[in-house]
Design a protein around this motif. Structure first.
Motif, PDB file in Angstrom:
ATOM      1  N   GLU A  22      -7.162  21.949  -5.750  1.00 16.86           N
ATOM      2  CA  GLU A  22      -7.395  20.672  -5.190  1.00 16.86           C
ATOM      3  C   GLU A  22      -8.653  21.192  -3.998  1.00 16.86           C
ATOM      4  OE1 GLU A  22      -5.313  18.164  -1.041  1.00 16.86           O
ATOM      5  OE2 GLU A  22      -4.175  19.567  -1.973  1.00 16.86           O
ATOM      6  N   GLN A  92       2.989   6.037   9.544  1.00 15.43           N
ATOM      7  CA  GLN A  92       2.440   6.823   9.146  1.00 15.43           C
ATOM      8  C   GLN A  92       0.869   7.214  10.595  1.00 15.43           C
ATOM      9  OE1 GLN A  92       2.956   8.693   5.863  1.00 15.43           O
ATOM     10  NE2 GLN A  92       2.185  10.207   7.904  1.00 15.43           N
ATOM     11  N   THR A 117      -9.775  15.779   1.134  1.00 17.31           N
ATOM     12  CA  THR A 117     -10.090  16.766  -0.149  1.00 17.31           C
ATOM     13  C   THR A 117     -10.007  15.339  -0.969  1.00 17.31           C
ATOM     14  OG1 THR A 117      -7.349  16.775  -1.334  1.00 17.31           O
ATOM     15  CG2 THR A 117      -8.862  18.914   0.833  1.00 17.31           C
ATOM     16  N   LYS A 119      -7.370  15.155  -3.231  1.00 16.92           N
ATOM     17  CA  LYS A 119      -6.517  13.717  -3.177  1.00 16.92           C
ATOM     18  C   LYS A 119      -5.636  13.499  -1.985  1.00 16.92           C
ATOM     19  CE  LYS A 119      -4.851  17.206  -7.035  1.00 16.92           C
ATOM     20  NZ  LYS A 119      -4.179  17.933  -7.439  1.00 16.92           N
ATOM     21  N   ARG A 120      -6.062  14.423  -0.827  1.00 13.67           N
ATOM     22  CA  ARG A 120      -5.456  14.163   0.759  1.00 13.67           C
ATOM     23  C   ARG A 120      -6.093  13.529   1.294  1.00 13.67           C
ATOM     24  NH1 ARG A 120      -1.183  19.029   1.919  1.00 13.67           N
ATOM     25  NH2 ARG A 120      -3.246  20.053   0.756  1.00 13.67           N
ATOM     26  N   LEU A 122      -6.290  15.034   5.989  1.00 14.89           N
ATOM     27  CA  LEU A 122      -5.579  16.557   6.243  1.00 14.89           C
ATOM     28  C   LEU A 122      -5.829  16.480   7.739  1.00 14.89           C
ATOM     29  CD1 LEU A 122      -6.388  19.722   3.679  1.00 14.89           C
ATOM     30  CD2 LEU A 122      -4.728  17.841   3.841  1.00 14.89           C
ATOM     31  N   SER A 150      -0.696  15.253   6.422  1.00 15.43           N
ATOM     32  CA  SER A 150      -1.630  14.920   5.321  1.00 15.43           C
ATOM     33  C   SER A 150      -0.659  13.592   4.660  1.00 15.43           C
ATOM     34  CB  SER A 150      -1.743  15.854   4.378  1.00 15.43           C
ATOM     35  OG  SER A 150      -0.770  15.976   3.719  1.00 15.43           O
ATOM     36  N   VAL A 151      -1.957  13.149   4.031  1.00 16.42           N
ATOM     37  CA  VAL A 151      -1.293  11.722   3.176  1.00 16.42           C
ATOM     38  C   VAL A 151      -2.234  11.681   2.083  1.00 16.42           C
ATOM     39  CG1 VAL A 151      -0.574  10.828   5.499  1.00 16.42           C
ATOM     40  CG2 VAL A 151      -2.865  10.320   4.494  1.00 16.42           C
ATOM     41  N   PRO A 152      -1.471  11.266   1.209  1.00 17.11           N
ATOM     42  CA  PRO A 152      -2.327  10.700   0.112  1.00 17.11           C
ATOM     43  C   PRO A 152      -4.113   9.668  -0.215  1.00 17.11           C
ATOM     44  CG  PRO A 152       0.286  10.532  -0.445  1.00 17.11           C
ATOM     45  CD  PRO A 152      -0.197  10.207   0.955  1.00 17.11           C
ATOM     46  N   ARG A 153      -4.528  10.449  -0.354  1.00 19.48           N
ATOM     47  CA  ARG A 153      -6.048   9.521  -0.078  1.00 19.48           C
ATOM     48  C   ARG A 153      -6.066   8.582  -0.629  1.00 19.48           C
ATOM     49  NH1 ARG A 153     -11.126   9.680  -2.901  1.00 19.48           N
ATOM     50  NH2 ARG A 153     -10.233  10.526  -4.735  1.00 19.48           N
ATOM     51  N   THR A 155      -4.047   6.641  -0.489  1.00 16.86           N
ATOM     52  CA  THR A 155      -3.158   5.449   0.470  1.00 16.86           C
ATOM     53  C   THR A 155      -3.817   5.009   2.053  1.00 16.86           C
ATOM     54  OG1 THR A 155      -1.745   6.890   1.560  1.00 16.86           O
ATOM     55  CG2 THR A 155      -1.460   6.306  -0.026  1.00 16.86           C
TER      56      THR A 155
END
Length: 203
Positions: A22, A92, A117, A119-120, A122, A150-153, A155
């Motif tokens: 990542e 969230q 990142t 992926k996420r 943060l 953190s959450v998935p990027r 979403t």
């Protein structure tokens, strides 16, 4: 990724928190958006008092922040800053806002940091420092980041712009319909927030 010197320390602090596959795309030192915020994920300990504070309560709350009239606090926040986030309890935005609120209410002064990142998204906070800490201690603390959530990027969506007294505001919308805002001081560059928004919008 190109990061200016003032933000590089946060990349240094985030990198050890990531899996080896990542990569950091953008970072920014932020403040939580002012105004009304999402409800806490935990149920209130007592039911709210019936009725509102009335005009006098709101006026006194504006004149003296030490005088509180329950809902008057929310009314003043809305009048000055508008809405800083929305979300039902457990959404969230609610969960993340509660985590960062708890983090900054502890002992010492902490800096909130957003990171994106590949992926996420943060949300983190630097290690606490005292108001009279030496510059060397401050520098070490800025690179010691606790991950608050953190959450998935894929979403989240983001946009950068002006809103009331927040001239440089980043709004992050979550897939569940809730959202949070962040800003930087007026004297600071808005570039890091623009980079966060761009990184979240990139494919």
């Amino acid at each position: 990724m190109t990061v200016d010197g003032s933000q590089a320390r946060y990349v240094e602090g985030i990198a050890p928190l990531l899996p080896v596959d990542e990569r950091v795309r953008a970072v920014a030192r932020v403040r939580a958006g002012g105004g009304l915020t999402p409800a806490s994920p935990s149920p209130p300990s007592a039911p709210p008092a019936a009725g509102g504070p009335g005009f006098l309560g709101v006026l006194l709350n504006v004149l003296s922040p030490n005088i509180t009239f329950g809902r008057a606090d929310n009314a003043v926040d809305w009048l000055v800053f508008g809405v800083g986030g929305r979300g039902d309890p457990g959404s969230q935005a609610s969960v993340l806002h509660h985590a960062l609120t708890v983090a900054v209410q502890g002992a010492g002064v902490r800096t909130l940091v957003l990171g994106v990142t590949d992926k996420r998204l943060l949300v983190g906070a630097t290690a606490p420092v005292g108001l009279l800490s030496s510059s060397a201690a401050d520098e070490r603390a800025q690179a010691d980041i606790e991950l608050l959530g953190s959450v998935p990027r894929t979403t989240v969506a983001a946009r950068f712009g002006r809103y009331r007294l927040n001239w440089k505001r980043l709004r992050i919308d979550f897939a569940d319909g809730s959202w949070l805002s962040f800003h930087v001081p007026l004297a600071d560059s808005g570039r890091p927030l623009r980079e966060i928004a761009a990184a979240l919008s990139a494919g």
